[in-house]
Design an enzyme around this catalytic site. Structure first.
Site, PDB file in Angstrom:
ATOM      1  N   ARG A 327      20.403   6.630  28.022  1.00  0.00           N
ATOM      2  CA  ARG A 327      19.224   6.521  27.184  1.00  0.00           C
ATOM      3  C   ARG A 327      17.928   5.940  27.798  1.00  0.00           C
ATOM      4  NH1 ARG A 327      19.070   3.408  23.244  1.00  0.00           N
ATOM      5  NH2 ARG A 327      17.950   4.814  21.606  1.00  0.00           N
ATOM      6  N   CYS A 371      21.048   8.690  42.920  1.00  0.00           N
ATOM      7  CA  CYS A 371      19.736   8.901  43.590  1.00  0.00           C
ATOM      8  C   CYS A 371      18.510   9.656  42.558  1.00  0.00           C
ATOM      9  CB  CYS A 371      20.296   9.915  44.433  1.00  0.00           C
ATOM     10  SG  CYS A 371      21.556   9.378  45.633  1.00  0.00           S
ATOM     11  N   GLU A 372      18.058   8.939  41.744  1.00  0.00           N
ATOM     12  CA  GLU A 372      16.970   9.372  40.845  1.00  0.00           C
ATOM     13  C   GLU A 372      16.310   8.172  40.823  1.00  0.00           C
ATOM     14  OE1 GLU A 372      16.510  12.421  39.399  1.00  0.00           O
ATOM     15  OE2 GLU A 372      18.404  13.320  39.855  1.00  0.00           O
TER      16      GLU A 372
END
Ligand SMILES: *Cc1c(COP(=O)(O)O)cnc(C)c1O
Length: 445
Positions: A327, A371-372
């Site tokens: 979210r 990994c973002e």
């Protein structure tokens, strides 16, 4: 009223210490309060008592079978949006005769399954779907109970991704087309018109848009009732909950629990806004709450893995990621994050047990290991000083949490647990690395 409270410096879910849950089940883990869900259900049920009504829980908000069973036992029906959700409801002992089947893209297989199980109503979102249902019901030599989903074109003042009842989004049939489509349905041999439905959006923070939508559809509802004898109006779900609790920055009082209030507006305000007009329609009323019932009944437990300072900023890297709770990344939504163990009131005489801790406050990003850059739970959030190993609770995570989780970065799905009084039950095992590859097939190429 939710049941997450501090006792002697520890955050409890009902009568269970969340630190104990983390010890027993590990992290990240979703923890739900059965008492909270049942309290929310009972309050809505009571507020609507003067209407012939059915509360159809929107399964997509949290579809764990244990949650569905809890609500089925309380008498709830279910709003489903796929064959898979119907399967879950049945597996949980839910009654298909209390299920409404929504969704803009039902498959042939799903329609057949719902016909065989005899759902209460297909909520139809287009003329093409209506024709498809008529055809399939014909082959099965049965009649499909249908309600058209009307798009009343009201602005619910919510996030654009979860606004569904305005012109120009994919949901429902425009108000000015509805009469014509019912006329068409009346000519079909294998459908029976049993109701009309709408759903204007999610996380709606005031009662007024619901009343406006009902006001807009009331004339057509009356007409359909007298022409075709429809039996119900479903007013959808979308009632908003409290995500952000008062922050009193600078004073160290960084979290204040407003007595456990869960809802963006009171159930009474909601009922006052809609019940009088609904009473006058003299038909059955369905409501389809999802978030409202379960949102503030769940938290995501996570542990701080590392504290990192970089580029003039401080980060707490936790063991939950955007794959577990998307979210914040998806909607930039706000979740309160609180330590499960904090300095006890006894050792901090200047603080009382409601207003927090006297630990030094600091601003910090709380981020996951994925990994973002979008993998965050809070940015520049005022928190008590955090340390490696600290246990945190991401609040208001009971709705659209695990159901939207993925295995991105090959991360196993978290565990889920249900608390009832002083009892704790595991209701979903944590996935293992073996699970990650179990469904993959070696290509013999
Ligand atoms: C998603 C949905 C709901 C539930 O929405 P909440 O905001 O969780 O209450 C109800 N009805 C329909 C048709 C939906 O698609």
């Amino acid at each position: 009223m939710h049941s997450f409270r501090y006792r002697d410096g520890h955050l409890y879910c009902e009568d269970v210490d969340l630190a104990r849950v983390a010890e027993e089940l590990g992290t990240p883990t979703y923890v739900y309060s059965a008492g909270t869900i049942l309290d929310h259900y009972a309050r809505l049920d009571t507020a609507l008592h003067s209407l012939d009504h059915l509360i159809c829980y929107a399964v997509k908000a949290n579809s764990n079978r244990a949650i569905l069973k809890l609500l089925a036992d309380a008498g709830a029906g279910f709003d489903i949006v796929s064959g898979g959700e119907l399967y879950r409801v049945l597996a949980a002992g839910g009654d298909p005769a209390k299920c409404t089947f929504a969704g803009v893209g039902k498959s042939r297989e799903e329609i057949e399954y719902a016909l065989v199980q005899r759902v209460y109503s297909f909520n139809v979102e287009s003329e093409a779907e209506l024709e498809q249902i008529d055809r399939i019901a014909g082959v099965k030599e049965t009649r499909a109970p249908i309600a058209l989903r009307v798009n009343p074109d009201v602005d619910p003042h919510t996030h654009e991704y979860i606004s569904t009842g305005s012109r120009g989004n994919k949901f429902g049939i425009a108000l000015d087309r509805i009469a014509a489509v019912y006329e068409q349905a009346a000519k079909m041999r294998n459908v029976e018109m049993v109701g009309i439905q709408m759903h204007i959006g999610s996380q709606i923070a005031e009662a007024k848009p619901f009343a406006s939508a009902i006001g807009k559809v009331a004339p057509i509802v009356r007409e359909l009732k007298s022409k075709y004898g429809i039996k119900f109006l479903s007013i959808g779900g979308g009632m908003g909950i409290v995500y952000r609790r008062a922050l009193e920055s600078g004073s160290g009082k960084w979290w204040r629990d407003h007595g456990g209030e869960s809802f963006a507006f009171s159930v009474r305000d909601y009922a006052d806004a809609i019940v009088p007009e609904l009473c006058e329609l003299h038909l059955r009323v369905l409501v389809e709450p999802g978030r409202f019932l379960v949102g503030n009944a769940g938290v995501l437990l996570t542990r701080v893995r590392f504290i990192k300072k970089s580029g003039g900023k401080k980060f707490a890297i936790v063991d939950a990621g955007m794959n577990d709770l998307i979210r914040p990344a998806l909607y930039h939504s706000y979740h309160e994050i609180v330590p499960v163990c904090r300095a006890s009131a006894a050792t901090n005489a200047s603080q009382n047990s409601i207003t927090g801790t006297s630990k030094r406050a600091e601003r910090i990003d709380i981020v996951g290991p994925v990994c973002e850059s979008g993998d965050f739970f809070a940015l520049d959030r005022e928190m008590p000083e955090l340390h490696e190993g600290d246990l945190l609770a991401i609040m208001s995570a009971g709705a659209y949490g695990l159901v939207m989780a993925s295995n991105y970065n090959s991360r196993p799905l978290p565990a889920e647990a249900l608390v009832r009084g002083n009892q704790l039950a595991l209701i979903r095992k944590r996935q293992t690395w073996e699970d990650l590859v179990a469904e993959e097939v070696d290509p013999s190429l």
